[in-house]
Design a protein around this motif. Structure first.
Motif, PDB file in Angstrom:
ATOM      1  N   PHE A  56       0.824  -1.213   0.000  1.00 26.70           N
ATOM      2  CA  PHE A  56       0.000   0.000   0.000  1.00 26.70           C
ATOM      3  C   PHE A  56       0.858   1.263   0.000  1.00 26.70           C
ATOM      4  N   ARG A  57       1.922   1.254   0.822  1.00 19.88           N
ATOM      5  CA  ARG A  57       2.753   2.450   0.988  1.00 19.88           C
ATOM      6  C   ARG A  57       3.627   2.744  -0.218  1.00 19.88           C
ATOM      7  N   GLY A  58       3.923   1.729  -1.000  1.00 17.08           N
ATOM      8  CA  GLY A  58       4.872   1.936  -2.085  1.00 17.08           C
ATOM      9  C   GLY A  58       6.220   2.278  -1.479  1.00 17.08           C
ATOM     10  N   GLY A  59       6.825   3.350  -1.916  1.00 25.24           N
ATOM     11  CA  GLY A  59       8.127   3.766  -1.385  1.00 25.24           C
ATOM     12  C   GLY A  59       8.029   4.716  -0.213  1.00 25.24           C
ATOM     13  N   LEU A  60       6.823   5.033   0.243  1.00 26.49           N
ATOM     14  CA  LEU A  60       6.656   6.004   1.324  1.00 26.49           C
ATOM     15  C   LEU A  60       6.753   5.342   2.691  1.00 26.49           C
ATOM     16  N   ASP A  61       7.231   6.108   3.687  1.00 27.31           N
ATOM     17  CA  ASP A  61       7.139   5.590   5.049  1.00 27.31           C
ATOM     18  C   ASP A  61       5.690   5.772   5.511  1.00 27.31           C
ATOM     19  N   GLU A  62       5.346   5.148   6.633  1.00 25.00           N
ATOM     20  CA  GLU A  62       3.947   5.137   7.060  1.00 25.00           C
ATOM     21  C   GLU A  62       3.384   6.533   7.305  1.00 25.00           C
ATOM     22  N   ASP A  63       4.126   7.381   8.007  1.00 24.28           N
ATOM     23  CA  ASP A  63       3.610   8.725   8.295  1.00 24.28           C
ATOM     24  C   ASP A  63       3.342   9.508   7.014  1.00 24.28           C
ATOM     25  N   GLU A  64       4.254   9.412   6.074  1.00 25.71           N
ATOM     26  CA  GLU A  64       4.086  10.123   4.799  1.00 25.71           C
ATOM     27  C   GLU A  64       2.887   9.569   4.030  1.00 25.71           C
ATOM     28  N   PHE A  65       2.773   8.247   4.006  1.00 26.07           N
ATOM     29  CA  PHE A  65       1.635   7.644   3.308  1.00 26.07           C
ATOM     30  C   PHE A  65       0.314   8.083   3.934  1.00 26.07           C
ATOM     31  N   LEU A  66       0.259   8.076   5.266  1.00 29.61           N
ATOM     32  CA  LEU A  66      -0.988   8.460   5.939  1.00 29.61           C
ATOM     33  C   LEU A  66      -1.334   9.936   5.709  1.00 29.61           C
ATOM     34  N   ARG A  67      -0.337  10.768   5.499  1.00 30.11           N
ATOM     35  CA  ARG A  67      -0.593  12.184   5.191  1.00 30.11           C
ATOM     36  C   ARG A  67      -0.986  12.394   3.738  1.00 30.11           C
ATOM     37  N   ARG A  68      -0.330  11.669   2.809  1.00 34.90           N
ATOM     38  CA  ARG A  68      -0.492  11.983   1.386  1.00 34.90           C
ATOM     39  C   ARG A  68      -1.092  10.869   0.545  1.00 34.90           C
ATOM     40  N   GLY A  69      -1.274   9.691   1.094  1.00 34.44           N
ATOM     41  CA  GLY A  69      -1.791   8.563   0.309  1.00 34.44           C
ATOM     42  C   GLY A  69      -3.177   8.856  -0.245  1.00 34.44           C
ATOM     43  N   GLU A  70      -3.431   8.353  -1.430  1.00 35.04           N
ATOM     44  CA  GLU A  70      -4.723   8.610  -2.079  1.00 35.04           C
ATOM     45  C   GLU A  70      -5.876   7.961  -1.319  1.00 35.04           C
ATOM     46  N   ARG A  71      -5.719   6.689  -0.933  1.00 31.57           N
ATOM     47  CA  ARG A  71      -6.761   5.968  -0.188  1.00 31.57           C
ATOM     48  C   ARG A  71      -6.126   5.338   1.037  1.00 31.57           C
ATOM     49  N   VAL A  72      -6.462   5.837   2.221  1.00 34.09           N
ATOM     50  CA  VAL A  72      -5.882   5.293   3.439  1.00 34.09           C
ATOM     51  C   VAL A  72      -6.821   4.318   4.157  1.00 34.09           C
ATOM     52  N   GLY A  73      -8.105   4.265   3.790  1.00 34.40           N
ATOM     53  CA  GLY A  73      -9.051   3.367   4.450  1.00 34.40           C
ATOM     54  C   GLY A  73      -8.604   1.916   4.452  1.00 34.40           C
ATOM     55  N   PRO A  74      -8.273   1.341   3.288  1.00 36.67           N
ATOM     56  CA  PRO A  74      -7.799  -0.044   3.283  1.00 36.67           C
ATOM     57  C   PRO A  74      -6.525  -0.231   4.122  1.00 36.67           C
ATOM     58  N   TYR A  75      -5.660   0.757   4.113  1.00 37.17           N
ATOM     59  CA  TYR A  75      -4.438   0.683   4.912  1.00 37.17           C
ATOM     60  C   TYR A  75      -4.776   0.639   6.401  1.00 37.17           C
ATOM     61  N   LEU A  76      -5.673   1.526   6.816  1.00 32.12           N
ATOM     62  CA  LEU A  76      -6.040   1.599   8.231  1.00 32.12           C
ATOM     63  C   LEU A  76      -6.739   0.330   8.704  1.00 32.12           C
ATOM     64  N   THR A  77      -7.584  -0.276   7.868  1.00 31.90           N
ATOM     65  CA  THR A  77      -8.221  -1.527   8.267  1.00 31.90           C
ATOM     66  C   THR A  77      -7.200  -2.661   8.307  1.00 31.90           C
ATOM     67  N   CYS A  78      -6.229  -2.600   7.436  1.00 29.88           N
ATOM     68  CA  CYS A  78      -5.157  -3.599   7.449  1.00 29.88           C
ATOM     69  C   CYS A  78      -4.314  -3.448   8.724  1.00 29.88           C
ATOM     70  N   LEU A  79      -4.093  -2.198   9.170  1.00 29.12           N
ATOM     71  CA  LEU A  79      -3.400  -1.983  10.440  1.00 29.12           C
ATOM     72  C   LEU A  79      -4.163  -2.632  11.592  1.00 29.12           C
ATOM     73  N   ARG A  80      -5.499  -2.534  11.555  1.00 27.51           N
ATOM     74  CA  ARG A  80      -6.326  -3.155  12.591  1.00 27.51           C
ATOM     75  C   ARG A  80      -6.163  -4.670  12.554  1.00 27.51           C
ATOM     76  N   GLY A  81      -6.164  -5.232  11.349  1.00 30.74           N
ATOM     77  CA  GLY A  81      -5.954  -6.671  11.210  1.00 30.74           C
ATOM     78  C   GLY A  81      -4.594  -7.097  11.736  1.00 30.74           C
ATOM     79  N   LEU A  82      -3.573  -6.298  11.458  1.00 25.04           N
ATOM     80  CA  LEU A  82      -2.226  -6.600  11.939  1.00 25.04           C
ATOM     81  C   LEU A  82      -2.191  -6.576  13.468  1.00 25.04           C
ATOM     82  N   ALA A  83      -2.773  -5.552  14.070  1.00 26.49           N
ATOM     83  CA  ALA A  83      -2.799  -5.462  15.532  1.00 26.49           C
ATOM     84  C   ALA A  83      -3.574  -6.633  16.134  1.00 26.49           C
ATOM     85  N   PHE A  84      -4.675  -7.008  15.510  1.00 24.09           N
ATOM     86  CA  PHE A  84      -5.493  -8.128  15.978  1.00 24.09           C
ATOM     87  C   PHE A  84      -4.684  -9.420  15.965  1.00 24.09           C
TER      88      PHE A  84
END
Length: 189
Positions: free
Chosen positions: A136-164
């Motif tokens: 999802f991030r491509g070459g971006l670090d997480e903070d940069e992706f979360l600030r500038r990424g086109e679609r962060v919803g799938p990323y954020l739900t994936c973060l929830r899955g990872l934490a789970f």
């Protein structure tokens, strides 16, 4: 939440066939909503009948024809209405937790085996989520992706899955260690 909302959310980014939708569920959506492929196909038919998705047939030369689905404006409106409602709290229903609850009065060896299996499954799933997050991030670090990424919803739900999954792994490993230690202590008595 109804399955319909999970399907609509999965179709937001691209047009998918039923098969591709099932694969998408296995890789991403399954971390917050489980559905069998036959449930997905049935839900696609309902969504199409309700005008929330549009399907089109794709003719293929060497394979059977397939149907591709995309969310309609009415489907997006349905998701808007869904998002405006209060979310119900999650409820834990887990066979493994029932086994652990009974582990003082049954042979804990089988429970430890199940815990170790679940820990291994959770570890593998967490690795899958780590890979998806990197993709999802491509070459971006997480903070940069979360600030500038086109679609962060799938990323954020994936973060929830990872934490789970990491939480599952940690809990299973800890409980297995406790049960092993208690069994060893009893054997030494």
């Amino acid at each position: 939440m109804a399955l319909r909302h999970a399907v609509l959310a999965a179709l937001l980014d691209e047009e998918l066939s039923g098969y591709q939708l099932a694969k998408s569920f296995d890789l991403g959506v399954a971390n917050f909503w489980h559905a069998l492929p036959q449930q997905l196909y049935a839900e696609l038919a309902k969504l199409e009948a309700d005008g929330l998705v549009a399907g089109r047939e794709v003719v293929q030369d060497t394979r059977p024809n397939k149907r591709m689905f995309r969310v309609t404006d009415a489907g997006t409106a349905e998701l808007e209405q869904f998002a405006a409602k209060s979310a119900k709290p999650s409820v834990l229903r887990d066979d493994l937790a029932v086994m652990v609850q009974a582990s003082d009065l049954i042979d804990p060896g089988a429970v430890v085996d199940r815990l170790e299996e679940r820990a291994a499954f959770a570890r593998a799933k967490a690795e899958l989520f780590d890979g998806l997050l990197r993709k999802f991030r491509g070459g971006l670090d997480e903070d940069e992706f979360l600030r500038r990424g086109e679609r962060v919803g799938p990323y954020l739900t994936c973060l929830r899955g990872l934490a789970f999954e990491r939480g599952n792994q940690e809990w299973c490993e800890r409980v297995a260690a406790v049960l092993k230690e208690r069994r060893s202590a009893r054997a030494g008595d």
